[in-house]
Scaffold this motif. Structure first.
Motif, PDB file in Angstrom:
ATOM      1  N   ARG A 102       0.835  -1.200   0.000  1.00 46.63           N
ATOM      2  CA  ARG A 102       0.000   0.000   0.000  1.00 46.63           C
ATOM      3  C   ARG A 102       0.871   1.252   0.000  1.00 46.63           C
ATOM      4  O   ARG A 102       0.639   2.197  -0.747  1.00 46.63           O
ATOM      5  CB  ARG A 102      -0.927   0.006   1.216  1.00 46.63           C
ATOM      6  N   LYS A 103       1.933   1.253   0.808  1.00 45.74           N
ATOM      7  CA  LYS A 103       2.825   2.409   0.873  1.00 45.74           C
ATOM      8  C   LYS A 103       3.534   2.642  -0.460  1.00 45.74           C
ATOM      9  O   LYS A 103       3.687   3.779  -0.909  1.00 45.74           O
ATOM     10  CB  LYS A 103       3.866   2.214   1.983  1.00 45.74           C
ATOM     11  N   ILE A 104       3.950   1.549  -1.110  1.00 47.39           N
ATOM     12  CA  ILE A 104       4.643   1.666  -2.396  1.00 47.39           C
ATOM     13  C   ILE A 104       3.705   2.234  -3.453  1.00 47.39           C
ATOM     14  O   ILE A 104       4.072   3.143  -4.207  1.00 47.39           O
ATOM     15  CB  ILE A 104       5.207   0.293  -2.837  1.00 47.39           C
ATOM     16  N   ILE A 105       2.478   1.703  -3.525  1.00 48.47           N
ATOM     17  CA  ILE A 105       1.500   2.201  -4.508  1.00 48.47           C
ATOM     18  C   ILE A 105       1.209   3.676  -4.258  1.00 48.47           C
ATOM     19  O   ILE A 105       1.180   4.489  -5.186  1.00 48.47           O
ATOM     20  CB  ILE A 105       0.199   1.373  -4.456  1.00 48.47           C
ATOM     21  N   GLN A 106       1.024   4.039  -3.012  1.00 46.17           N
ATOM     22  CA  GLN A 106       0.727   5.426  -2.667  1.00 46.17           C
ATOM     23  C   GLN A 106       1.890   6.336  -3.084  1.00 46.17           C
ATOM     24  O   GLN A 106       1.678   7.394  -3.682  1.00 46.17           O
ATOM     25  CB  GLN A 106       0.458   5.530  -1.170  1.00 46.17           C
ATOM     26  N   LYS A 107       3.127   5.920  -2.822  1.00 41.80           N
ATOM     27  CA  LYS A 107       4.287   6.727  -3.183  1.00 41.80           C
ATOM     28  C   LYS A 107       4.437   6.822  -4.705  1.00 41.80           C
ATOM     29  O   LYS A 107       4.722   7.901  -5.233  1.00 41.80           O
ATOM     30  CB  LYS A 107       5.554   6.130  -2.566  1.00 41.80           C
ATOM     31  N   LEU A 108       4.236   5.705  -5.411  1.00 41.84           N
ATOM     32  CA  LEU A 108       4.339   5.732  -6.875  1.00 41.84           C
ATOM     33  C   LEU A 108       3.331   6.695  -7.486  1.00 41.84           C
ATOM     34  O   LEU A 108       3.661   7.468  -8.389  1.00 41.84           O
ATOM     35  CB  LEU A 108       4.121   4.330  -7.444  1.00 41.84           C
ATOM     36  N   MET A 109       2.105   6.660  -7.007  1.00 48.18           N
ATOM     37  CA  MET A 109       1.075   7.543  -7.553  1.00 48.18           C
ATOM     38  C   MET A 109       1.401   9.006  -7.246  1.00 48.18           C
ATOM     39  O   MET A 109       1.264   9.869  -8.102  1.00 48.18           O
ATOM     40  CB  MET A 109      -0.299   7.168  -6.989  1.00 48.18           C
ATOM     41  N   LYS A 110       1.855   9.271  -6.037  1.00 55.37           N
ATOM     42  CA  LYS A 110       2.173  10.649  -5.652  1.00 55.37           C
ATOM     43  C   LYS A 110       3.365  11.167  -6.459  1.00 55.37           C
ATOM     44  O   LYS A 110       3.326  12.271  -7.001  1.00 55.37           O
ATOM     45  CB  LYS A 110       2.466  10.726  -4.162  1.00 55.37           C
ATOM     46  N   ASP A 111       4.416  10.362  -6.553  1.00 56.30           N
ATOM     47  CA  ASP A 111       5.630  10.785  -7.263  1.00 56.30           C
ATOM     48  C   ASP A 111       5.427  10.896  -8.762  1.00 56.30           C
ATOM     49  O   ASP A 111       6.124  11.650  -9.433  1.00 56.30           O
ATOM     50  CB  ASP A 111       6.780   9.821  -6.968  1.00 56.30           C
ATOM     51  N   SER A 112       4.475  10.148  -9.320  1.00 59.87           N
ATOM     52  CA  SER A 112       4.227  10.197 -10.767  1.00 59.87           C
ATOM     53  C   SER A 112       3.566  11.503 -11.185  1.00 59.87           C
ATOM     54  O   SER A 112       3.600  11.865 -12.355  1.00 59.87           O
ATOM     55  CB  SER A 112       3.348   9.029 -11.200  1.00 59.87           C
ATOM     56  N   LYS A 113       2.958  12.197 -10.233  1.00 58.20           N
ATOM     57  CA  LYS A 113       2.252  13.459 -10.478  1.00 58.20           C
ATOM     58  C   LYS A 113       1.125  13.307 -11.504  1.00 58.20           C
ATOM     59  O   LYS A 113       0.743  14.259 -12.166  1.00 58.20           O
ATOM     60  CB  LYS A 113       3.220  14.550 -10.900  1.00 58.20           C
ATOM     61  N   CYS A 114       0.604  12.075 -11.637  1.00 60.83           N
ATOM     62  CA  CYS A 114      -0.502  11.870 -12.586  1.00 60.83           C
ATOM     63  C   CYS A 114      -1.829  12.237 -11.950  1.00 60.83           C
ATOM     64  O   CYS A 114      -2.827  12.388 -12.648  1.00 60.83           O
ATOM     65  CB  CYS A 114      -0.516  10.440 -13.105  1.00 60.83           C
TER      66      CYS A 114
END
Length: 115
Positions: A102-114
């Motif tokens: 969950r933490k990885i998915i949340q960070k990926l989405m946030k960092d992707s700026k999509c």
């Protein structure tokens, strides 16, 4: 990881025959299906006998005072009570893995700026 002689022989024979344990060839994929739910934002994805149900929802909230131009993004992973664990896995180890996912998915989405 130490393998028994039988396990090692089984694996080597499967490689020789280019066959997986479930009978599929090495390059053969499991059947995939995507079914959209009745409600907006729901989906069920099947990969062979593995099923994942996803649901997206949203609501408008007031932003934090120190970041008024940003919103909130939260992911939750809910695990079926029927999940099985291998002999080497404990329930706590598996649940820790879901928290980390969950933490990885949340960070990926946030960092992707999509979003």
């Amino acid at each position: 990881m130490n393998l028994s002689l039988n396990e090692r022989q089984f694996i080597l024979e499967a490689i020789d025959q280019q066959m997986r344990v479930d009978g599929r060839g090495i390059l053969e994929c499991r059947p995939i299906s995507v079914n959209y739910g009745v409600k907006f934002g729901q989906v069920e994805v099947s990969l062979g006998n593995t099923k994942v149900f996803g649901c997206v929802s949203s609501h408008i909230t007031e932003p934090e005072a120190h970041t008024p131009e940003e919103g909130f993004l939260f992911f939750n992973i809910d695990v079926s009570p029927h999940i099985t664990f291998t002999q080497t896995e404990s329930k706590n180890t598996k649940l820790e893995g879901f928290i980390e996912l969950r933490k990885i998915i949340q960070k990926l989405m946030k960092d992707s700026k999509c979003l």
